[in-house]
Design an enzyme around this catalytic site. Structure first.
Site, PDB file in Angstrom:
ATOM      1  CD  GLU A   1       6.560  32.858 -22.263  1.00 52.23           C
ATOM      2  OE1 GLU A   1       7.176  32.211 -21.732  1.00 52.23           O
ATOM      3  OE2 GLU A   1       6.836  34.090 -22.643  1.00 52.23           O
TER       4      GLU A   1
ATOM      5  NE  ARG B   1      10.090  44.034  -9.611  1.00 55.80           N
ATOM      6  CZ  ARG B   1      10.532  42.910  -9.708  1.00 55.80           C
ATOM      7  NH1 ARG B   1      11.855  43.069  -8.881  1.00 55.80           N
ATOM      8  NH2 ARG B   1      10.316  41.767  -9.975  1.00 55.80           N
TER       9      ARG B   1
ATOM     10  CE  LYS C   1       4.891  37.748 -16.539  1.00 58.74           C
ATOM     11  NZ  LYS C   1       6.247  38.115 -15.703  1.00 58.74           N
TER      12      LYS C   1
ATOM     13  CG  HIS D   1       6.971  29.022 -12.007  1.00 60.24           C
ATOM     14  ND1 HIS D   1       7.799  28.170 -13.007  1.00 60.24           N
ATOM     15  CD2 HIS D   1       5.582  28.454 -12.141  1.00 60.24           C
ATOM     16  CE1 HIS D   1       7.103  27.325 -13.405  1.00 60.24           C
ATOM     17  NE2 HIS D   1       5.658  27.470 -13.122  1.00 60.24           N
TER      18      HIS D   1
HETATM   19  P1  ADP Z   1       7.510  36.573 -13.142  1.00 56.63           P
HETATM   20  O1  ADP Z   1       7.148  37.725 -13.678  1.00 56.63           O
HETATM   21  O2  ADP Z   1       6.586  35.882 -12.183  1.00 56.63           O
HETATM   22  O3  ADP Z   1       8.814  36.429 -12.752  1.00 56.63           O
HETATM   23  P2  ADP Z   1       8.704  35.128 -15.411  1.00 56.63           P
HETATM   24  O4  ADP Z   1       8.070  35.220 -16.769  1.00 56.63           O
HETATM   25  O5  ADP Z   1       9.991  35.948 -15.344  1.00 56.63           O
HETATM   26  O6  ADP Z   1       7.456  35.585 -14.600  1.00 56.63           O
HETATM   27  O7  ADP Z   1       8.767  33.717 -15.138  1.00 56.63           O
HETATM   28  C1  ADP Z   1       9.146  33.245 -13.880  1.00 56.63           C
HETATM   29  C2  ADP Z   1       9.999  31.858 -13.954  1.00 56.63           C
HETATM   30  O8  ADP Z   1       8.965  30.917 -14.694  1.00 56.63           O
HETATM   31  C3  ADP Z   1      10.899  31.896 -14.832  1.00 56.63           C
HETATM   32  O9  ADP Z   1      12.309  32.202 -14.070  1.00 56.63           O
HETATM   33  C4  ADP Z   1      11.164  30.382 -15.241  1.00 56.63           C
HETATM   34  O10 ADP Z   1      11.790  29.565 -14.190  1.00 56.63           O
HETATM   35  C5  ADP Z   1       9.756  30.037 -15.361  1.00 56.63           C
HETATM   36  N1  ADP Z   1       9.449  30.284 -16.749  1.00 56.63           N
HETATM   37  C6  ADP Z   1       9.081  31.384 -17.187  1.00 56.63           C
HETATM   38  N2  ADP Z   1       8.701  31.101 -18.698  1.00 56.63           N
HETATM   39  C7  ADP Z   1       8.900  29.968 -19.110  1.00 56.63           C
HETATM   40  C8  ADP Z   1       8.953  29.222 -19.943  1.00 56.63           C
HETATM   41  N3  ADP Z   1       8.353  29.591 -21.223  1.00 56.63           N
HETATM   42  N4  ADP Z   1       9.253  27.724 -20.144  1.00 56.63           N
HETATM   43  C9  ADP Z   1       9.754  27.384 -19.022  1.00 56.63           C
HETATM   44  N5  ADP Z   1       9.894  28.039 -17.782  1.00 56.63           N
HETATM   45  C10 ADP Z   1       9.509  29.194 -17.846  1.00 56.63           C
HETATM   46  P1  ADP Z   2      10.909  38.123 -10.472  1.00 55.35           P
HETATM   47  O1  ADP Z   2       9.714  39.269 -10.454  1.00 55.35           O
HETATM   48  O2  ADP Z   2      11.364  37.870 -11.631  1.00 55.35           O
HETATM   49  O3  ADP Z   2      10.175  37.088  -9.678  1.00 55.35           O
HETATM   50  P2  ADP Z   2      12.186  38.773  -8.006  1.00 55.35           P
HETATM   51  O4  ADP Z   2      12.289  37.406  -7.619  1.00 55.35           O
HETATM   52  O5  ADP Z   2      13.036  39.904  -7.847  1.00 55.35           O
HETATM   53  O6  ADP Z   2      12.076  38.703  -9.771  1.00 55.35           O
HETATM   54  O7  ADP Z   2      10.617  39.109  -7.891  1.00 55.35           O
HETATM   55  C1  ADP Z   2      10.168  39.859  -6.603  1.00 55.35           C
HETATM   56  C2  ADP Z   2       8.696  40.049  -7.086  1.00 55.35           C
HETATM   57  O8  ADP Z   2       8.061  39.133  -5.896  1.00 55.35           O
HETATM   58  C3  ADP Z   2       8.493  41.394  -6.496  1.00 55.35           C
HETATM   59  O9  ADP Z   2       8.184  42.179  -7.634  1.00 55.35           O
HETATM   60  C4  ADP Z   2       7.243  41.112  -5.516  1.00 55.35           C
HETATM   61  O10 ADP Z   2       5.747  41.207  -6.201  1.00 55.35           O
HETATM   62  C5  ADP Z   2       7.500  39.881  -4.996  1.00 55.35           C
HETATM   63  N1  ADP Z   2       8.123  39.625  -3.695  1.00 55.35           N
HETATM   64  C6  ADP Z   2       9.258  38.950  -3.356  1.00 55.35           C
HETATM   65  N2  ADP Z   2       9.731  39.077  -2.321  1.00 55.35           N
HETATM   66  C7  ADP Z   2       8.815  39.937  -1.733  1.00 55.35           C
HETATM   67  C8  ADP Z   2       9.082  40.674  -0.681  1.00 55.35           C
HETATM   68  N3  ADP Z   2       9.957  40.288   0.293  1.00 55.35           N
HETATM   69  N4  ADP Z   2       8.108  41.723  -0.399  1.00 55.35           N
HETATM   70  C9  ADP Z   2       7.411  42.005  -1.101  1.00 55.35           C
HETATM   71  N5  ADP Z   2       7.302  41.285  -2.420  1.00 55.35           N
HETATM   72  C10 ADP Z   2       8.038  40.380  -2.789  1.00 55.35           C
HETATM   73 MG    MG Z   3      10.492  37.065 -13.782  1.00 54.86          MG
END
Ligand code: ADP
Ligand code: ADP
Ligand code: MG
Length: 666
Positions: free
Chosen positions: A200, A292, A116, A235
């Site tokens: 952040e 992905r 990130k 989250h």
């Molecule tokens: P992940 O890789 O686990 O998906 P993200 O960076 O996409 O991590 O963040 C997941 C969630 O956390 C976001 O969908 C949002 O709800 C919350 N989030 C992330 N960054 C922020 C931020 N700077 N301020 C508020 N909420 C955040």
């Molecule tokens: P984000 O990465 O922003 O949270 P997603 O909700 O699509 O977006 O993220 C899913 C991530 O969480 C995948 O990359 C994986 O690491 C994990 N994950 C969520 N659900 C599953 C599942 N059913 N099986 C395996 N991994 C999962």
């Molecule tokens: Mg995310």
């Protein structure tokens, strides 16, 4: 096009990919761990290869084993699904080296977006708007603390390699920063093998809006509109939808353009998602790119009428994108709910066990169920606790929402705790129904989402009693049919008894209270009396456990499933759990996992927080258990003394194992 592909994943996404491959005439190879020998994805695939023990680190995450399986079966390409190796550079590299096509972006794009922090640096250069914060290389705790102080609280600490909502800590006060940083790093290291973090500014009341992008090897890149994934717990997304409510064509075009620029900046090929965090006024910042197929891709498929896995396969096979930007259109509205084996009332604690009964709603034009399990399967502690994704579509949001509520009401799961009822409340709550969305919705709507224990409606108790009586009757019929004298009065099932009246009492426990139902036998019906209120009840079962009920002439359908001494009643769009009490035994409940000193599920001890011999307050953290990819803190059930830990750091513990010798203060 490929003749045969391997799917390096499990669960619903492996099944999802197999479905499209089959439709396209492509053969599929599944890989599976010992725990998944009988899993649905293994049953669906044309071939399957065992790749090791249950632990993902020894099976689904071992690059060499997966490559070897592909070579042994002659698979020309590998679809990584999501999670596991889907965003792993080494895996992508290994595929390339072995001449196997990786169905996903080039190594360089994964590398660029994998961290990130690095992604933010790149986006900064491409002039994509960023969430304010520190994403540099200096990882000294004191330095990071100083950065957080400068950004101003609240801040969010994020694992640079994080995903799935893991490895994130919200810090509201400077004095909490150090502890939360340590715990964030610990989770980052154990979940992602990398403890690098960024800090952040925590945006308040934001929406999570993401853009689906698609690139091909000819340099074309399009966006397939947005998804709103604001409704989250921990989250992590729970309800997703497309299009985003309130989105204007101008903003959609602006976000689409920013997302395509982000993708082009890293030479993107295949399916990807650019996630933005948006303020209520519509301004948006780049958050991360997922290189992905996303869990929630079906909502995009429903509104575009496209199959994104087919697009992935075509692009990976060297074909150009099937459609250009101008040819893409949004039709109607789609919603997705993630059905999890977890207990919302216990902080969404994951649940494991056998799916004793599993009846999803019927699929059709409006309802789609993506799942990796069937009735009788196990939700094991080794993997993600998702049971299924329920996706609905209709011409507008209100209609789609009505479809969702109906489908959730029809969804029946027995055997593990699940979030179906929670999802129903969530979808029905005024904020969601009115599309007043932001990531804090669940927290804010707590009172509505977690109502205090409600009184049990008479109908539910009547239905439970009727089910009991009908089952008994069916059993008596069966026994009579096998006996020498089928007409013997001993087989009668109308309550006829020697020297007694045809009356009895059934007892059910709901929560802490016993509820009595008095039964009087009538010809082909029962008179049921609860606290003086009587109805005439009749009904019949179909073989799937569906019960057609008539209560004082009013007809309704219900389902009553008996499992482990409990009666699960699905009626009036809700699920109720009752314990059947045998009045002759009056067994005391006893036992129980009180006090929180027992492992709530199988897992690994990752930290001993309290010291042996220490005197602690009620609620003080004693040790941390990692299970189902989450950290669970085991706390003191009362003020008292930690006499000894039964396990050390790194030990694997079984479900219900006693973790700590604890003596409550007198
Ligand atoms: P992940 O890789 O686990 O998906 P993200 O960076 O996409 O991590 O963040 C997941 C969630 O956390 C976001 O969908 C949002 O709800 C919350 N989030 C992330 N960054 C922020 C931020 N700077 N301020 C508020 N909420 C955040
Ligand atoms: P984000 O990465 O922003 O949270 P997603 O909700 O699509 O977006 O993220 C899913 C991530 O969480 C995948 O990359 C994986 O690491 C994990 N994950 C969520 N659900 C599953 C599942 N059913 N099986 C395996 N991994 C999962
Ligand atoms: Mg995310």
């Amino acid at each position: 096009m490929f003749d045969k592909i391997l799917i390096a994943n499990r669960g619903e996404i492996a099944c999802r990919v197999i479905k499209t491959a089959r439709r396209m005439g492509i053969k599929t190879v599944a890989v599976y761990s010992e725990a998944d020998a009988g899993a649905r994805h293994v049953r669906l695939a044309d071939e399957a290869v065992l790749i090791g023990p249950a632990a993902a680190r020894e099976s689904y995450l071992v690059v060499d084993k997966i490559i070897a399986a592909a070579k042994a079966t002659g698979a020309q390409a590998i679809h990584p699904g999501y999670g596991f190796l889907s965003e792993n550079e080494d895996f992508c590299h290994a595929c390339e080296r072995e001449g196997i096509v990786f169905i996903g972006p080039p190594v360089a794009a994964i590398r660029a977006m994998g961290s990130k922090s690095e992604a933010k640096k790149l986006m900064e250069a491409a002039k994509v708007p960023l969430t304010p914060g520190y994403h540099g290389d200096n990882q000294e705790p004191a330095w990071l603390h100083q950065q957080a102080d400068a950004i101003g609280y609240p801040v969010l600490i994020k694992a640079a390699a994080g995903g799935g909502g893991k490895g994130m800590r919200l810090v509201e006060r400077s004095e909490d920063f150090s502890d939360l940083l340590a715990s964030c790093k610990r989770e980052a290291l154990s979940s992602f093998g990398d403890e690098h973090v960024l800090v952040e500014k925590y945006i308040t009341r934001p929406r999570h809006i993401e853009i689906q992008v698609f690139g091909d090897t000819f340099g074309n890149c399009v966006y397939l509109f947005e998804r709103d994934c604001s409704v989250q717990r921990r989250h992590q997304k729970v309800l997703e939808e497309a299009p985003a409510p309130g989105m204007t064509p101008e903003r959609r075009a602006a976000m689409g353009k920013a997302a395509v620029e982000a993708a082009k900046a890293v030479g993107y090929v295949g399916a990807g998602t650019v996630e933005f965090i948006a303020n209520q006024d519509g301004s948006f910042y780049f958050m991360e790119m997922n290189t992905r197929l996303q869990v929630e891709h079906p909502v995009t498929e429903m509104i575009t009428g496209l199959d994104l896995v087919e697009w992935q396969l075509r692009v990976a096979a060297g074909e150009p994108l099937p459609l250009a930007q101008e040819q893409l259109q949004i039709r109607g509205h789609a919603l997705e709910a993630r059905i999890y084996a977890e207990d919302p009332a216990k902080g969404f604690l994951p649940s494991t066990g056998r799916l004793v009964h599993l009846a999803p709603p019927a699929e059709g034009l409006h309802v789609r169920v993506d799942t990796g399990v069937e009735e009788g399967d196990e939700i094991s502690p080794h993997y993600d606790p998702m049971i299924a994704k329920l996706i609905v579509w209709d011409t507008n949001r209100d209609r789609a929402l009505a479809r969702m509520l109906q489908a959730l009401a029809d969804y029946r799961v027995v055997g593990v705790a699940n979030n179906i009822e929670f999802l129903s409340r969530l979808a029905a709550c005024p904020a969601f129904a009115g599309a007043d969305l932001d990531t804090g919705l669940i927290e804010r709507e707590k009172a509505y989402l977690f109502p205090a224990d409600e009184a049990l409606p008479d109908e539910v108790l009547q239905i439970a009693a009727l089910a009991e009586l009908l089952r008994e009757a069916a059993f008596a019929d069966k026994r009579a049919a096998h006996s020498a004298d089928p007409r013997s009065p001993w087989h009668a099932r109308d309550g006829w008894r020697l020297n007694t009246t045809a009356r009895r009492t059934l007892l059910f426990r709901h929560g802490d209270t016993d509820q009595a139902v008095e039964v009087a036998y009538l010809p082909a019906a029962y008179r049921l009396t609860i606290a003086g209120r009587s109805v005439t009840a009749r009904g019949e079962f179909n073989p799937r456990g569906l019960l057609r009920v008539e209560l004082d002439g009013t007809r309704m359908d219900a389902t009553v499933i008996a499992a482990a001494g409990r009666r699960h009643v699905f009626a009036k769009g809700r699920a109720w759990q009752l314990a059947a009490v045998d009045p002759l035994h009056h067994a005391g409940e006893g036992g129980g996992a009180e006090g929180g000193l027992l492992a709530p599920m199988p897992g690994k001890v990752i930290a001993l927080v309290a010291a042996e011999g220490a005197t602690v307050e009620k609620g003080a953290p004693l040790l941390i258990l990692e299970a189902m990819k989450m950290e669970h803190t085991i706390t003191a059930p009362a003020a008292g003394t930690v006499k000894a830990f039964r396990f050390g750091v790194g030990d694997q513990v079984g479900d219900g194992a006693e973790l700590v010798d604890f003596e409550a203060a007198a």
